[in-house]
Scaffold this motif. Structure first.
Motif, short mmCIF file in Angstrom:
data_model
loop_
_atom_site.label_atom_id
_atom_site.label_comp_id
_atom_site.label_asym_id
_atom_site.label_seq_id
_atom_site.Cartn_x
_atom_site.Cartn_y
_atom_site.Cartn_z
N GLN A 69 0.84 -1.21 0.00
CA GLN A 69 0.00 0.00 0.00
C GLN A 69 0.87 1.26 0.00
O GLN A 69 1.69 1.45 0.88
CB GLN A 69 -0.92 0.00 1.22
N LEU A 70 0.67 2.10 -1.02
CA LEU A 70 1.41 3.36 -1.12
C LEU A 70 0.48 4.50 -0.73
O LEU A 70 -0.65 4.57 -1.20
CB LEU A 70 1.87 3.61 -2.56
N SER A 71 0.98 5.41 0.11
CA SER A 71 0.22 6.61 0.47
C SER A 71 0.92 7.81 -0.16
O SER A 71 2.11 8.03 0.08
CB SER A 71 0.16 6.79 1.98
N TYR A 72 0.20 8.57 -0.97
CA TYR A 72 0.76 9.79 -1.56
C TYR A 72 0.54 10.92 -0.56
O TYR A 72 -0.59 11.13 -0.09
CB TYR A 72 0.06 10.12 -2.87
N VAL A 73 1.59 11.65 -0.26
CA VAL A 73 1.51 12.68 0.79
C VAL A 73 2.02 14.02 0.26
O VAL A 73 3.08 14.09 -0.36
CB VAL A 73 2.37 12.27 2.03
N ARG A 74 1.24 15.07 0.49
CA ARG A 74 1.72 16.43 0.25
C ARG A 74 2.23 16.95 1.60
O ARG A 74 1.50 16.94 2.60
CB ARG A 74 0.58 17.32 -0.27
N ILE A 75 3.51 17.35 1.62
CA ILE A 75 4.11 17.82 2.88
C ILE A 75 3.92 19.33 2.98
O ILE A 75 4.32 20.08 2.08
CB ILE A 75 5.62 17.47 2.94
N TYR A 76 3.28 19.77 4.05
CA TYR A 76 3.04 21.20 4.24
C TYR A 76 4.07 21.84 5.16
O TYR A 76 4.29 23.05 5.11
CB TYR A 76 1.63 21.42 4.81
N SER A 77 4.71 21.04 6.00
CA SER A 77 5.63 21.60 6.99
C SER A 77 6.59 20.51 7.46
O SER A 77 6.21 19.32 7.51
CB SER A 77 4.80 22.14 8.17
N GLY A 78 7.83 20.89 7.80
CA GLY A 78 8.78 19.93 8.35
C GLY A 78 9.35 18.97 7.32
O GLY A 78 9.30 19.23 6.11
N LYS A 79 9.88 17.85 7.81
CA LYS A 79 10.53 16.85 6.94
C LYS A 79 10.00 15.46 7.26
O LYS A 79 9.60 15.18 8.38
CB LYS A 79 12.04 16.86 7.18
N ILE A 80 10.09 14.59 6.26
CA ILE A 80 9.72 13.18 6.45
C ILE A 80 10.89 12.31 6.03
O ILE A 80 11.55 12.59 5.04
CB ILE A 80 8.43 12.83 5.66
N LYS A 81 11.17 11.29 6.85
CA LYS A 81 12.27 10.36 6.57
C LYS A 81 11.77 8.94 6.81
O LYS A 81 10.83 8.75 7.58
CB LYS A 81 13.45 10.60 7.52
N PRO A 82 12.40 7.95 6.17
CA PRO A 82 12.04 6.57 6.50
C PRO A 82 12.22 6.32 8.00
O PRO A 82 13.19 6.78 8.61
CB PRO A 82 13.04 5.74 5.68
N GLY A 83 11.26 5.63 8.61
CA GLY A 83 11.34 5.32 10.05
C GLY A 83 10.69 6.33 10.95
O GLY A 83 10.54 6.11 12.16
N LEU A 84 10.25 7.49 10.39
CA LEU A 84 9.61 8.52 11.21
C LEU A 84 8.27 8.00 11.76
O LEU A 84 7.50 7.39 11.04
CB LEU A 84 9.37 9.78 10.37
N THR A 85 8.01 8.25 13.05
CA THR A 85 6.72 7.89 13.64
C THR A 85 5.79 9.08 13.51
O THR A 85 6.09 10.18 13.99
CB THR A 85 6.89 7.50 15.12
N VAL A 86 4.66 8.88 12.80
CA VAL A 86 3.72 9.98 12.59
C VAL A 86 2.40 9.66 13.30
O VAL A 86 2.08 8.51 13.56
CB VAL A 86 3.46 10.24 11.08
#
Length: 701
Positions: free
Chosen positions: A328-345
């Motif tokens: 399952q792929l989730s397409y994400v528009r990032i509005y603020s900050g950074k995203i990295k593999p392993g990040l807990t959201v």
């Protein structure tokens, strides 16, 4: 191994989409943009099924776009994230969710047909999300192409000031490219390398006068719409530079006062590069769009989300896809900050955390792993198992909820079953995956008839679902005849009491509610109001009351169709210290709702479609006569080239098989476009027939 990416400052990022009516040339234009920006080395062709963004087998075969595709490219030190969206009305949710996360868009018009119904729909969707846009009049090489008539159409139908920044150099088969009114040069494109090489030359003598007139008109429009430019235009007209015009047009575009209009022929490789310049020059970066507002899910307070890589992470899931290899792929528009593999959201809707797996740069159906992505970016990620389209993801210590995505109601349904009993479970799992991917597609199991029912936006939508089940999930199915998704609603106000009391030896069941139902405006859905005071029904049972009401609404009261446009007020009731339970209150609420709805008076609603039928003049009378027999309300008949365009509204129930009828009435030359408009009351005599048919089919089951 993650790919190292070229870092581009946020002010040089453009998140844009190509949106338009079906067959206006969105995908062809996207292919040219990818080719000219050096992202691809070969021009894809829709008719040959070799395009990058139309990668699904169904898209290649039908020559239409079904799923929005994300692609990144670079142009003059700018990074452009492109989302190519469908034009067919059945896939309007794809456009809706793409526009929700875009900073700007290019609306493409067919130079022959001008502003068509779906063009108006996407324009309204762009208005809803305040997306700045530029216009590109495509297909200038076609017989009947008229750039100036299309500009007039834009002004009349879309209520915006079009500002032509180009005019065509020749028309139809003599179209050579655009004339740039800012540089006052003609643009020519080399045929040897498919238009990749282009150059500016003097305007042909026969077009110099017309070009000067249109340039003056352009400057006047800009001055009218931009005060800063007006001052220079009045005081120092001779000192106006190209840069002054670019800056003023950018301010006008971003503030929605007007739209720059370009022209070209994407298929003939003419006019695309100047339009890409327009994307960079006039459409906003994430910084221009500025901060967006969200709410704190715990306190309800307003939260400002800034496009800053150093701020806490906030993103919006705008699309979900099932990939046979990546899952399952989730397409994400990032509005603020950074995203990295392993990040807990954190997902505030679910009130739970998820762990990001891979972070990927998407190139239609190809994906490259990247180390990180920041504010303003559009990426795909794995690992978000429970987050759905429209969900916000953020950090738990900085919770925020962004505005979601409006999902249209399905208007058509059909039963579906696997060809073999062994595929029953496989069908259920596959449908669930498709439902997660496509929020406008719904699956229900009817306990009475023991049938699986699928709901969608049109016949084509359900056909594509059936096709995907076979190709992607290897489940062969049999689909019933598509049916109209009627709704029920109430016309009056009524109160009712619901009691559910059972005593059977040990602990009993006790639920007691008193409610009032009131009609809401058409299209407003459902509103639940809790007016319980003094704990006469404990707070923990209130959600069960609402759930019971929702269950009863889903089942329907009059003919088994869902009830909508209703307010339910819970204002009295009672409970038992020992015997009260969630299930008792759910059943009591369901009883009360059905009783109140009957007292209030129920009517049936049917989906009404906005329709535009194109026919040669000699068949106009026959086509109008046929439409009248289908209960159509004709609003306008206009001239479109050698055709007549009939606009109006018609019940969906009357439109099954219309394509075949229209072909026979017009000797195969007529065609039509239809989109959902809203729900309206079914005439009483027809409503009685529908209710009776439902009653008979239920008694058979």
């Amino acid at each position: 191994m993650p790919v190292k990416e070229e870092k581009v400052p946020l002010e040089r990022v453009r998140n844009i989409g190509f949106v338009a009516h079906i067959d206006a040339g969105k995908t062809t234009t996207t292919e040219r943009v990818l080719f000219y920006t050096g992202t691809t080395y070969k021009v894809g062709d829709v008719d040959e099924g070799t395009t990058v963004t139309d990668w699904m087998p169904q898209e290649k075969e039908r020559g239409i776009t079904i799923t929005s595709a994300a692609v990144s490219c670079y142009w003059k030190q700018h990074k452009i994230n492109i989302i190519d969206t469908p034009g067919h009305v059945d896939f309007t949710v794809e456009v809706e969710r793409s526009l929700r996360v875009l900073d700007g868009c290019v609306i493409i018009f067919d130079a022959v047909n001008g502003v068509e119904p779906q063009s108006e729909t996407v324009w309204r969707q762009a208005n809803k999300y305040s997306v700045p846009r530029i216009c590109y009049v495509n297909k200038m090489d076609r017989v009947g192409a008229d750039f100036f008539a299309t500009c007039e159409d834009i002004k009349k139908k879309l209520d915006i000031t079009p500002i032509p920044v180009q005019i065509p150099n020749g028309i139809e088969e003599n179209f050579k490219g655009p004339i740039d009114l800012i540089k006052m040069k003609a643009v020519y494109f080399s045929e040897e390398d498919e238009g990749k090489t282009y150059f500016y030359e003097e305007i042909p003598d026969e077009l110099k006068k017309q070009s000067a007139e249109w340039r003056e008109r352009m400057l006047e429009l800009i001055a009218e719409l931009d005060d800063e430019f007006m001052a220079k235009y009045v005081e120092e007209p001779d000192k106006i530079t190209e840069d002054d015009i670019y800056k003023a047009l950018r301010r006008i575009t971003i503030s929605f006062k007007g739209v720059p209009v370009f022209c070209g022929s994407s298929l003939k490789n003419k006019g695309v590069q100047p339009m890409i310049d327009g994307i960079v020059l006039y459409l906003p970066s994430p910084l221009d769009r500025g901060s967006i507002k969200g709410t704190n899910p715990d306190t309800g307070e307003e939260v400002i989300v800034s496009p800053d890589e150093n701020a806490p992470f906030v993103g919006l899931v705008f699309k979900i896809m099932n990939d046979p290899y990546a899952g399952q792929l989730s397409y994400v528009r990032i509005y603020s900050g950074k995203i990295k593999p392993g990040l807990t959201v954190y997902n505030p809707r679910l009130r739970r955390t998820e762990r990001v797996g891979r972070v990927m740069r998407v190139f239609a159906n190809r994906r490259d792993d990247i180390e990180e992505a920041g504010a303003g970016d559009v990426i795909a990620t794995t690992g978000l198992r429970d987050s759905l389209t429209g969900d916000t993801i953020c950090l738990k210590e900085f919770p925020v909820l962004l505005e979601g995505i409006d999902i249209p109601e399905p208007v058509i349904y059909a039963s579906i079953e696997p060809l073999t009993k062994q595929d029953q479970e496989k069908l259920f799992i596959s449908l669930h995956k498709l439902e997660i991917e496509d929020p406008s597609f719904k699956v229900r199991y009817n306990n009475e008839t023991q049938e699986t029912i699928i709901w969608g936006m049109g016949e084509l939508h359900l056909e594509i679902i059936k096709d995907r089940l076979e190709r992607e999930y290897n489940v062969k199915t049999r689909m019933g005849k598509p049916q109209v998704a009627y709704k029920e609603t109430i016309v009056g106000v009524a109160d009712a009491e619901g009691k559910y009391i059972r005593q059977s030896g040990g602990r009993g069941q006790y639920g007691h509610v008193i409610i009032r139902v009131e009609p809401l405006e058409r299209g407003k859905g459902f509103e639940f109001v809790n007016q319980i005071k003094g704990g006469i029904i404990p707070a923990e049972f209130i959600p069960s009351v609402e759930k019971g009401i929702r269950d009863a609404m889903e089942e329907g009261v009059l003919a088994g169709y869902p009830v909508q446009d209703i307010r339910v007020i819970l204002y009295d009731g009672s409970f038992h210290e020992v015997d009260s339970s969630d299930i008792a209150f759910r059943i009591a609420a369901s009883i009360a709702f059905k009783e109140a709805a009957k007292k209030a008076g129920l009517i049936l609603l049917e989906p009404i479609m906005r329709i535009e039928v194109y026919t040669p003049e000699e068949f106009l009378g026959a086509v109008i006569g046929d439409l009248n027999s289908r209960r159509a309300k004709i609003i306008e008949i206009s001239v479109k080239g050698s055709f007549r365009a009939i606009q109006g509204y018609v019940p969906l129930a009357e439109m099954f098989g219309y394509a075949t009828t229209l072909r026979s009435l017009t000797q195969g030359r007529g065609y039509y476009i239809m989109e959902f408009y809203g729900y309206e009351e079914v005439p009483q005599n027809m409503a009685n027939q529908i209710v009776e048919q439902r009653r008979v089919s239920k008694s058979k089951n």
